[in-house]
Write a protein that holds these residues in place. Structure first.
Motif, PDB file in Angstrom:
ATOM      1  N   ASP A 139      46.026 -20.958 -52.331  1.00  0.00           N
ATOM      2  CA  ASP A 139      45.921 -19.298 -52.167  1.00  0.00           C
ATOM      3  C   ASP A 139      47.269 -19.079 -50.684  1.00  0.00           C
ATOM      4  OD1 ASP A 139      45.548 -16.609 -51.647  1.00  0.00           O
ATOM      5  OD2 ASP A 139      43.558 -16.553 -51.750  1.00  0.00           O
ATOM      6  N   TRP A 140      46.779 -19.167 -49.335  1.00  0.00           N
ATOM      7  CA  TRP A 140      46.758 -19.662 -48.450  1.00  0.00           C
ATOM      8  C   TRP A 140      47.938 -19.619 -48.135  1.00  0.00           C
ATOM      9  CZ3 TRP A 140      43.137 -18.367 -43.851  1.00  0.00           C
ATOM     10  CH2 TRP A 140      42.241 -17.347 -44.298  1.00  0.00           C
ATOM     11  N   ARG A 143      50.608 -18.389 -49.759  1.00  0.00           N
ATOM     12  CA  ARG A 143      50.780 -16.881 -48.954  1.00  0.00           C
ATOM     13  C   ARG A 143      51.791 -17.624 -47.103  1.00  0.00           C
ATOM     14  NH1 ARG A 143      45.710 -13.692 -47.224  1.00  0.00           N
ATOM     15  NH2 ARG A 143      47.500 -12.914 -46.971  1.00  0.00           N
ATOM     16  N   GLU A 144      51.174 -18.400 -46.785  1.00  0.00           N
ATOM     17  CA  GLU A 144      51.859 -18.921 -45.844  1.00  0.00           C
ATOM     18  C   GLU A 144      53.990 -19.153 -45.761  1.00  0.00           C
ATOM     19  OE1 GLU A 144      50.897 -22.323 -43.840  1.00  0.00           O
ATOM     20  OE2 GLU A 144      51.980 -22.523 -41.861  1.00  0.00           O
ATOM     21  N   ILE A 162      50.948 -13.820 -43.882  1.00  0.00           N
ATOM     22  CA  ILE A 162      49.441 -14.501 -43.862  1.00  0.00           C
ATOM     23  C   ILE A 162      49.852 -14.810 -42.594  1.00  0.00           C
ATOM     24  CG2 ILE A 162      50.355 -16.755 -44.384  1.00  0.00           C
ATOM     25  CD1 ILE A 162      46.950 -16.708 -45.227  1.00  0.00           C
TER      26      ILE A 162
ATOM     27  N   HIS B  87      42.002 -11.711 -41.635  1.00  0.00           N
ATOM     28  CA  HIS B  87      43.005 -11.727 -41.949  1.00  0.00           C
ATOM     29  C   HIS B  87      43.193 -12.688 -40.252  1.00  0.00           C
ATOM     30  CE1 HIS B  87      44.185  -7.428 -42.954  1.00  0.00           C
ATOM     31  NE2 HIS B  87      42.671  -7.401 -43.852  1.00  0.00           N
ATOM     32  N   PHE B 404      42.358 -24.322 -41.770  1.00  0.00           N
ATOM     33  CA  PHE B 404      43.841 -22.769 -42.091  1.00  0.00           C
ATOM     34  C   PHE B 404      43.071 -23.309 -43.867  1.00  0.00           C
ATOM     35  CE2 PHE B 404      46.956 -21.834 -44.930  1.00  0.00           C
ATOM     36  CZ  PHE B 404      47.194 -20.649 -44.342  1.00  0.00           C
ATOM     37  N   SER B 408      39.654 -20.657 -45.624  1.00  0.00           N
ATOM     38  CA  SER B 408      40.692 -19.617 -46.933  1.00  0.00           C
ATOM     39  C   SER B 408      39.855 -19.896 -47.919  1.00  0.00           C
ATOM     40  CB  SER B 408      42.024 -20.514 -47.557  1.00  0.00           C
ATOM     41  OG  SER B 408      41.845 -21.609 -48.420  1.00  0.00           O
TER      42      SER B 408
END
Lengths: 232, 438
Positions: A139-140, A143-144, A162, B87, B404, B408
């Motif tokens: 997911d992240w 996005r990155e 992000i 965020h 990171f 998540s």
């Protein structure tokens, strides 16, 4: 002295081969990850090239078949690539070279490490399918990748910027045509920041505290309107 | 209804919240018409009726319990978290972009500043990656020194984690004990490389400095006293009713979920997956050290605490072995194309001077290639992916930040828990925003 800790120590199942720190690894060549041959056998033309660089196997795959390949690697019992390490992209200084998508996968049961790559021509739209359906950890990372390189991931549930803010307009920072200091000078960036109205960018949903007053019960509203400070 | 002046009085000091007669101890008292304090009527509703609406609440970015500049937008049903949207990016500095404009040795100071609780460990990790890219085999002494550096930095990071987490959950004493020990480690690092927080301790092909004479005595002294502090923390926290009540069963990740979310470090091991880069994909000859990998069973905040506590003990074991085997010999490799000559030689011999000039002005050049080198950082699997096109600056320097990826998974972990537990769960991830935002 009493030791209270209850974490089981050394509950690692004994394995046949103890892995060793790499030594005298050649730059090119050397033993190949057996999954590369398995991928070739399974997918044929989808795998045009396999490289071994510094002992790490890189399998180049067709960008349109990423999800199939990754799903097979994850599900097949002989491969069991159950752990997604990283998703990133590489743009070379040679502007003619295509952008490369890079996926790093690990198979924890077999202790294998595999790098998948897919090339994307710059004159084509930079789109690749998301592997989020297979690995939730993507997911992240995806996005990155979108944030920094402008690569779209089809099937990603929530592809937003992000690290940069939502309405960042200067482009994609890790692209080679993006200057190190950004597209605007320091003074321009400062004047833009001063002129910006950050509250205008919040969605009304996030600012709903403004409207929440109207939703309060009548007596509470009366009390607060009468000057009583909440929390006293 | 007459407006009553209310005040809350602590009736009895009790951690259970219930007195010997089974009544709640925290009864708010109100003043009646005659001005006498009387217990508040239990039927009085103090909270406004929110009907069935959900409330949105912002935690951070400026909040002490978010350990930096993390912003969590929480949707609450009463006190229960329904949805969590994190965020990040408030600390984004573009490390990876800057790295593309720096020589390899010039990137090492940037690695200090990402995960700043583990700076010397990042230095080692980056140097390992660059050395793979250069095809360098470092000396035996350098390997052992780097193991010492990595384990010391693991201890520092876990100490800060345990201290700040205990503050978040309401225990102040362990924080002071932990920071006292951390001070001892920082004094050791200061004696070695001259810096405490931003160490920049490694160079491609070696270390910035060998340890000074007598430094090992300081380390063995620390290794003798430190386990006692750990035992004290163990005694004050592990069976503490408040600690247990605020950590057990929170933020549970099953083994499958943890693997699928790509968690690493104590996060994945607390869930019962025995994945440790030091054991599974060893580096720096970690396979020759005798240490155990603690593995949890429940995957909750409490297990993460137990795993980290035990990891510190195992680090002490590794450090003892490293001290015992520390060989004599050079720290840096003998290759003038990569390693700077000693200053005395650079100022007296023309050949060394040329090497010095070339190394500083142009920098060492690796061959064309790419590598991904991962180490077990205190937060989890920290990886550096470097791509070289044969010039002295990398084409791409990618940091695989463990916090990171660990962070998540926080929406998955906090859903269904109470607002107060979000703090404990967030603390258990052990995030460092410098590394997350880079």
């Amino acid at each position: 002295m009493t030791n209270f800790s209850a974490a089981p120590v050394g509950s690692r199942a004994p394995r046949d081969v103890v892995p060793a720190s790499p030594r005298d690894v050649p730059r090119l060549g050397g033993p190949q990850n057996p999954s590369a041959d398995a991928l070739r056998e399974q997918f044929g033309d989808v795998v045009p090239r396999v490289d071994v660089c510094w002992g790490e196997t890189t399998v180049l795959i067709d960008a349109t078949r990423v999800l199939d390949v990754v799903r097979w690697l994850h599900d097949d019992e002989g491969q069991s690539y159950d752990y997604l390490v990283d998703i990133t992209a590489v743009e070379y200084r040679d502007m003619e070279r295509p952008i490369e998508m890079v996926w790093h996968l690990r198979s924890l049961p077999y202790r294998r490490f595999l790098r998948l790559k897919a090339e994307m021509q710059k004159d084509q739209p930079l789109v690749v399918s998301s592997i989020w359906p297979v690995y939730k950890g993507a997911d992240w990372l995806e996005r990155e990748c979108w944030d920094m390189f402008g690569i779209r991931f089809e099937g990603h549930p929530d592809l937003r910027r992000i690290l940069m803010w939502e309405d960042y307009k200067e482009g994609f920072p890790l692209r080679k045509d993006f200057p190190l200091r950004g597209r605007f000078s320091r003074s321009e960036q400062l004047s833009q920041a001063l002129a910006a109205n950050p509250e205008a960018r919040y969605s009304m949903e996030e600012l709903s505290i403004v409207d929440a007053f109207q939703d309060l019960p009548a007596d509470v509203r009366e009390r607060l309107a009468g000057g009583e400070q909440p929390g006293e | 209804m007459m407006a009553t002046k209310k005040r809350t009085v602590e009736v009895e000091l009790s951690t259970s919240g219930i007195d010997s007669q089974g009544r709640p101890t925290r009864v708010p008292l109100v003043v009646d018409e005659q001005g006498r304090p009387v217990p508040m009527e239990p039927t009085l509703t103090l909270e406004p009726d929110m009907k069935d609406e959900h409330m949105l609440i912002n935690i951070g970015p400026q909040h002490p319990a978010t350990h930096g500049v993390l912003r969590l937008v929480l949707e609450l049903d009463g006190e229960t978290v329904v949805r969590c949207v994190p965020h990040i990016g408030y600390l984004h500095c573009g490390f990876e972009k800057i790295g593309e404009y720096r020589q390899y040795n010039q990137i090492i100071p940037w690695t200090d500043r990402e995960d700043y609780l583990n700076s010397i460990g990042n230095n080692v990790a980056f140097a390992l990656g660059a050395e793979r890219l250069f095809g360098i085999e470092i000396t035996e002494r350098c390997k052992v020194l780097r193991v010492i550096a990595m384990e010391l930095s693991r201890i520092i990071s876990h100490l800060v984690w345990a201290g700040t987490t205990s503050i978040d959950i309401g225990a102040f004493t362990p924080f002071l004990w932990m920071f006292q020990e951390r001070e001892n480690v920082y004094n050791l690092l200061e004696g070695w490389v001259g810096a405490r927080l931003t160490t920049t301790a490694t160079r491609v092909g070696g270390m910035a400095a060998d340890i000074p004479a007598g430094w090992t005595d300081g380390l063995s002294n620390f290794l003798r006293t430190f386990p006692r502090t750990l035992d004290e923390v163990d005694r004050i926290l592990t069976r503490n009713a408040i600690w247990v009540g605020r950590t057990v069963g929170l933020g549970v990740m099953t083994a499958e979920e943890a693997t699928n979310h790509g968690l690493s470090g104590a996060m994945i091991r607390a869930s019962g997956v025995d994945y440790d880069v030091r054991k599974d994909f060893p580096y720096l000859d970690y396979e020759t050290y005798d240490f155990d990998v603690p593995v949890g069973t429940a995957g909750d905040v409490y297990d993460r605490y137990l795993v980290r506590l035990e990891e510190m003990r195992q680090s002490v074991r590794i450090l003892e072995q490293a001290l015992a085997r520390l060989p004599d010999g050079p720290v840096n490799i003998d290759d003038p194309r990569v390693i700077l000559p000693p200053k005395s030689k650079a100022m007296s011999g023309i050949e060394s001077m040329i090497h010095h000039f070339k190394l500083v002005m142009e920098g060492p050049r690796p061959p064309v290639g790419e590598c991904y080198v991962a180490v077990e950082s205190p937060k989890g699997e920290k990886g550096y992916y470097m791509v070289s096109d044969g010039t002295s600056k990398p084409v791409r320097w990618r940091i695989r930040p463990p916090s990171f990826v660990n962070l998540s998974a926080i929406p998955r972990m906090v859903e269904g828990h109470l607002l107060a537990d979000v703090i404990a769960i967030n603390a258990s991830i052990d995030i460092v925003m410098g590394e997350i935002d880079r």
